[in-house]
Motif scaffolding. Structure first.
Motif, PDB file in Angstrom:
ATOM      1  N   ALA A   1       0.829  -1.206   0.000  1.00 20.79           N
ATOM      2  CA  ALA A   1       0.000   0.000   0.000  1.00 20.79           C
ATOM      3  C   ALA A   1       0.862   1.253   0.000  1.00 20.79           C
ATOM      4  CB  ALA A   1      -0.944   0.000   1.192  1.00 20.79           C
ATOM      5  N   GLU A   2       1.963   1.237   0.752  1.00 15.74           N
ATOM      6  CA  GLU A   2       2.842   2.400   0.830  1.00 15.74           C
ATOM      7  C   GLU A   2       3.410   2.737  -0.548  1.00 15.74           C
ATOM      8  OE1 GLU A   2       4.873   5.625   2.173  1.00 15.74           O
ATOM      9  OE2 GLU A   2       3.391   4.460   3.286  1.00 15.74           O
ATOM     10  N   GLN A   3       3.834   1.707  -1.274  1.00 15.10           N
ATOM     11  CA  GLN A   3       4.391   1.936  -2.605  1.00 15.10           C
ATOM     12  C   GLN A   3       3.345   2.521  -3.553  1.00 15.10           C
ATOM     13  OE1 GLN A   3       6.186  -1.527  -4.363  1.00 15.10           O
ATOM     14  NE2 GLN A   3       6.505  -0.560  -6.349  1.00 15.10           N
ATOM     15  N   VAL A   4       2.144   1.974  -3.497  1.00 16.50           N
ATOM     16  CA  VAL A   4       1.066   2.480  -4.353  1.00 16.50           C
ATOM     17  C   VAL A   4       0.717   3.917  -3.967  1.00 16.50           C
ATOM     18  CG1 VAL A   4      -1.346   2.176  -5.044  1.00 16.50           C
ATOM     19  CG2 VAL A   4       0.137   0.183  -4.794  1.00 16.50           C
ATOM     20  N   TYR A   5       0.697   4.189  -2.661  1.00 12.45           N
ATOM     21  CA  TYR A   5       0.417   5.533  -2.169  1.00 12.45           C
ATOM     22  C   TYR A   5       1.423   6.530  -2.754  1.00 12.45           C
ATOM     23  CZ  TYR A   5       0.002   9.497   1.025  1.00 12.45           C
ATOM     24  OH  TYR A   5      -0.156  10.767   1.547  1.00 12.45           O
ATOM     25  N   GLN A   6       2.710   6.172  -2.703  1.00 14.18           N
ATOM     26  CA  GLN A   6       3.753   7.063  -3.217  1.00 14.18           C
ATOM     27  C   GLN A   6       3.627   7.264  -4.722  1.00 14.18           C
ATOM     28  OE1 GLN A   6       5.701   8.886  -1.441  1.00 14.18           O
ATOM     29  NE2 GLN A   6       5.107   7.957   0.529  1.00 14.18           N
ATOM     30  N   LEU A  14      -4.195  12.116  -4.427  1.00 15.41           N
ATOM     31  CA  LEU A  14      -4.106  11.881  -2.981  1.00 15.41           C
ATOM     32  C   LEU A  14      -5.149  10.846  -2.552  1.00 15.41           C
ATOM     33  CD1 LEU A  14      -3.618  15.509  -1.599  1.00 15.41           C
ATOM     34  CD2 LEU A  14      -1.884  13.758  -2.014  1.00 15.41           C
ATOM     35  N   VAL A  15      -4.682   9.779  -1.947  1.00 16.52           N
ATOM     36  CA  VAL A  15      -5.552   8.794  -1.322  1.00 16.52           C
ATOM     37  C   VAL A  15      -5.167   8.738   0.150  1.00 16.52           C
ATOM     38  CG1 VAL A  15      -5.893   7.448  -3.428  1.00 16.52           C
ATOM     39  CG2 VAL A  15      -3.961   6.934  -1.942  1.00 16.52           C
ATOM     40  N   ARG A  16      -5.935   8.035   0.957  1.00 21.09           N
ATOM     41  CA  ARG A  16      -5.682   8.037   2.399  1.00 21.09           C
ATOM     42  C   ARG A  16      -5.161   6.680   2.872  1.00 21.09           C
ATOM     43  NH1 ARG A  16      -7.342  11.327   6.437  1.00 21.09           N
ATOM     44  NH2 ARG A  16      -8.797  12.425   5.043  1.00 21.09           N
ATOM     45  N   LYS A  17      -4.075   6.735   3.620  1.00 20.71           N
ATOM     46  CA  LYS A  17      -3.591   5.514   4.255  1.00 20.71           C
ATOM     47  C   LYS A  17      -4.516   5.163   5.418  1.00 20.71           C
ATOM     48  CE  LYS A  17       1.241   6.827   3.433  1.00 20.71           C
ATOM     49  NZ  LYS A  17       2.548   7.099   4.079  1.00 20.71           N
ATOM     50  N   ILE A  18      -4.616   3.884   5.747  1.00 15.31           N
ATOM     51  CA  ILE A  18      -5.461   3.441   6.859  1.00 15.31           C
ATOM     52  C   ILE A  18      -4.557   2.905   7.965  1.00 15.31           C
ATOM     53  CG2 ILE A  18      -7.327   1.896   7.565  1.00 15.31           C
ATOM     54  CD1 ILE A  18      -8.320   1.903   4.714  1.00 15.31           C
ATOM     55  N   ALA A  19      -4.656   3.538   9.131  1.00 22.11           N
ATOM     56  CA  ALA A  19      -3.730   3.205  10.216  1.00 22.11           C
ATOM     57  C   ALA A  19      -4.268   2.139  11.171  1.00 22.11           C
ATOM     58  CB  ALA A  19      -3.398   4.473  11.005  1.00 22.11           C
ATOM     59  N   PHE A  20      -5.534   1.739  10.981  1.00 23.10           N
ATOM     60  CA  PHE A  20      -6.114   0.763  11.904  1.00 23.10           C
ATOM     61  C   PHE A  20      -5.415  -0.589  11.781  1.00 23.10           C
ATOM     62  CE2 PHE A  20      -9.826   3.582  10.984  1.00 23.10           C
ATOM     63  CZ  PHE A  20      -9.874   4.191  12.231  1.00 23.10           C
ATOM     64  N   SER A  21      -5.300  -1.283  12.871  1.00 28.52           N
ATOM     65  CA  SER A  21      -4.651  -2.598  12.903  1.00 28.52           C
ATOM     66  C   SER A  21      -5.342  -3.562  11.941  1.00 28.52           C
ATOM     67  CB  SER A  21      -4.692  -3.166  14.329  1.00 28.52           C
ATOM     68  OG  SER A  21      -4.139  -4.463  14.357  1.00 28.52           O
ATOM     69  N   GLY A  22      -4.536  -4.223  11.121  1.00 24.01           N
ATOM     70  CA  GLY A  22      -5.077  -5.175  10.168  1.00 24.01           C
ATOM     71  C   GLY A  22      -5.423  -4.567   8.819  1.00 24.01           C
ATOM     72  N   LEU A  23      -5.424  -3.235   8.753  1.00 23.51           N
ATOM     73  CA  LEU A  23      -5.763  -2.558   7.495  1.00 23.51           C
ATOM     74  C   LEU A  23      -4.591  -1.723   6.975  1.00 23.51           C
ATOM     75  CD1 LEU A  23      -9.413  -1.337   8.257  1.00 23.51           C
ATOM     76  CD2 LEU A  23      -8.714  -3.333   6.932  1.00 23.51           C
ATOM     77  N   GLU A  24      -3.380  -2.000   7.492  1.00 22.43           N
ATOM     78  CA  GLU A  24      -2.210  -1.208   7.106  1.00 22.43           C
ATOM     79  C   GLU A  24      -1.883  -1.336   5.613  1.00 22.43           C
ATOM     80  OE1 GLU A  24      -1.717  -2.536  11.386  1.00 22.43           O
ATOM     81  OE2 GLU A  24      -2.229  -3.488   9.454  1.00 22.43           O
ATOM     82  N   ASN A  25      -2.306  -2.419   5.002  1.00 18.72           N
ATOM     83  CA  ASN A  25      -1.989  -2.635   3.592  1.00 18.72           C
ATOM     84  C   ASN A  25      -3.152  -2.270   2.668  1.00 18.72           C
ATOM     85  OD1 ASN A  25       0.105  -3.339   1.810  1.00 18.72           O
ATOM     86  ND2 ASN A  25      -0.843  -5.325   1.389  1.00 18.72           N
ATOM     87  N   TYR A  26      -4.025  -1.367   3.178  1.00 21.34           N
ATOM     88  CA  TYR A  26      -5.157  -0.906   2.378  1.00 21.34           C
ATOM     89  C   TYR A  26      -5.100   0.615   2.238  1.00 21.34           C
ATOM     90  CZ  TYR A  26      -7.312  -5.520   2.815  1.00 21.34           C
ATOM     91  OH  TYR A  26      -7.575  -6.864   2.741  1.00 21.34           O
ATOM     92  N   GLN A  43      -4.629   5.643 -14.028  1.00 21.85           N
ATOM     93  CA  GLN A  43      -3.387   5.711 -13.270  1.00 21.85           C
ATOM     94  C   GLN A  43      -3.198   4.466 -12.402  1.00 21.85           C
ATOM     95  OE1 GLN A  43      -1.184   8.170 -13.930  1.00 21.85           O
ATOM     96  NE2 GLN A  43      -2.724   8.741 -15.439  1.00 21.85           N
ATOM     97  N   LEU A  44      -4.287   3.950 -11.841  1.00 24.54           N
ATOM     98  CA  LEU A  44      -4.204   2.736 -11.026  1.00 24.54           C
ATOM     99  C   LEU A  44      -3.726   1.563 -11.881  1.00 24.54           C
ATOM    100  CD1 LEU A  44      -4.682   1.152  -8.407  1.00 24.54           C
ATOM    101  CD2 LEU A  44      -7.078   0.880  -9.097  1.00 24.54           C
ATOM    102  N   LYS A  45      -4.273   1.448 -13.090  1.00 24.30           N
ATOM    103  CA  LYS A  45      -3.834   0.380 -13.991  1.00 24.30           C
ATOM    104  C   LYS A  45      -2.355   0.510 -14.313  1.00 24.30           C
ATOM    105  CE  LYS A  45      -8.246  -0.461 -16.342  1.00 24.30           C
ATOM    106  NZ  LYS A  45      -8.978  -0.351 -17.629  1.00 24.30           N
ATOM    107  N   ALA A  46      -1.922   1.760 -14.521  1.00 17.88           N
ATOM    108  CA  ALA A  46      -0.511   1.985 -14.852  1.00 17.88           C
ATOM    109  C   ALA A  46       0.397   1.608 -13.689  1.00 17.88           C
ATOM    110  CB  ALA A  46      -0.302   3.452 -15.229  1.00 17.88           C
ATOM    111  N   ILE A  47      -0.058   1.872 -12.475  1.00 10.68           N
ATOM    112  CA  ILE A  47       0.748   1.549 -11.287  1.00 10.68           C
ATOM    113  C   ILE A  47       0.817   0.035 -11.083  1.00 10.68           C
ATOM    114  CG2 ILE A  47       0.798   1.691  -8.764  1.00 10.68           C
ATOM    115  CD1 ILE A  47      -0.398   4.534  -9.088  1.00 10.68           C
ATOM    116  N   LEU A  48      -0.321  -0.639 -11.245  1.00  5.24           N
ATOM    117  CA  LEU A  48      -0.360  -2.080 -11.002  1.00  5.24           C
ATOM    118  C   LEU A  48       0.230  -2.866 -12.166  1.00  5.24           C
ATOM    119  CD1 LEU A  48      -3.897  -2.436  -9.386  1.00  5.24           C
ATOM    120  CD2 LEU A  48      -1.683  -2.191  -8.257  1.00  5.24           C
TER     121      LEU A  48
END
Length: 277
Positions: A1-6, A14-26, A43-48
């Protein structure tokens, strides 16, 4: 998720990171207006799928021997009195700098009339008018464009689309390119279509402008380009992308495609899967 966020951040999204336990990779995405979401999805397709696979259209994805090439024959016949063979057309096309079929028709007429048509007698607009009349039809007559056949099946495109971001870079007018892709129900697989109108005068293939524009619109820097002409391969090399020569529908010879920089040449549409998947 961090890589996609960057990756999103560098593209101005701008998207939002989720800090709740168990959702860190969303990541959380707020849905906005349709045009914003279409941009987001591209852009999402290009990133993935961080690779672009771009195609020429004529002779690569679509068999145009009985449409565009036939229109060249008939147009030349009107002005020069005799229609050239397919081999004669391809021989001149292989010289390069004839990605535009209107200009190719004009050149063949010039060579076959030894200057008999000059100035107003053979203005480009007359050649274009005759060509488009044959291609699209006029006076209720059937246009040659109806003779086109798809060379690459939807199943192949669907498989490629799972791995790559697909696009078109063609010398056709946009309206004609989109019409053909829609007719064969293939438009959904292509995230960008760069056509004649998108390239300034003097910037069509073999200039790399169209391929570079497609990559820019996709937010990508790397990829492949598949084409069947010397101009296609030269444009790809100048754009810094690897090129795949296509020889299953006429076009330039395998040797000529390799000589001008193709990393591989395929002689059957099914080989696209062998090369890329």
């Amino acid at each position: 998720a961090e890589q996609v966020y960057q990756e999103f951040f560098t593209r101005g999204i701008l998207v939002r990171k989720i800090a709740f336990s168990g959702l860190e990779n969303y990541l959380r995405v707020t849905v906005g207006p349709k045009e914003d979401m279409e941009f987001f999805i591209r852009q999402l397709k290009a990133i993935l799928r961080p690779k672009a696979l771009l195609f020429d259209l004529d002779g690569t994805l679509i068999d145009t021997r009985d449409s565009y090439d036939a229109a060249i024959q008939k147009t030349v016949g009107v002005f020069a009195g005799a229609e050239p063979s397919f081999s004669e057309i391809n021989k001149i096309r292989e010289e390069g700098n004839f990605n535009n079929d209107w200009e190719l028709s004009f050149e063949i007429i010039s060579r076959n009339t030894a200057g008999a048509y000059e100035g107003e007698n053979m203005a480009m607009q007359k050649v274009v008018s005759a060509f488009q009349g044959f291609l699209l039809g006029n006076g209720g007559e059937k246009g040659l464009s109806e003779n086109e056949k798809m060379l690459v099946s939807k199943n192949i495109l669907a498989e490629l689309y799972k791995t790559f971001t697909l696009g078109i870079v063609t010398g056709r007018p946009r309206e004609e390119a989109l019409a053909s892709l829609k007719k064969f129900s293939a438009l959904e697989y292509f995230d960008v279509v760069v056509a004649m109108e998108d390239c300034p005068e003097g910037k069509q293939k073999p200039d790399p402008y169209g391929i570079q524009l497609a990559l820019q619109n996709l937010g990508l820097k790397d990829g492949f380009y598949a084409g069947n002409s010397v101009d296609d391969i030269t444009a790809a090399s100048r754009a810094g992308v690897k090129s795949i020569g296509v020889s299953f529908c006429g076009g330039a010879s395998t040797g000529l495609l390799l000589k001008n920089g193709a990393v591989s040449v395929i002689s059957n549409p099914e080989q696209l899967l062998e090369v890329f998947i």
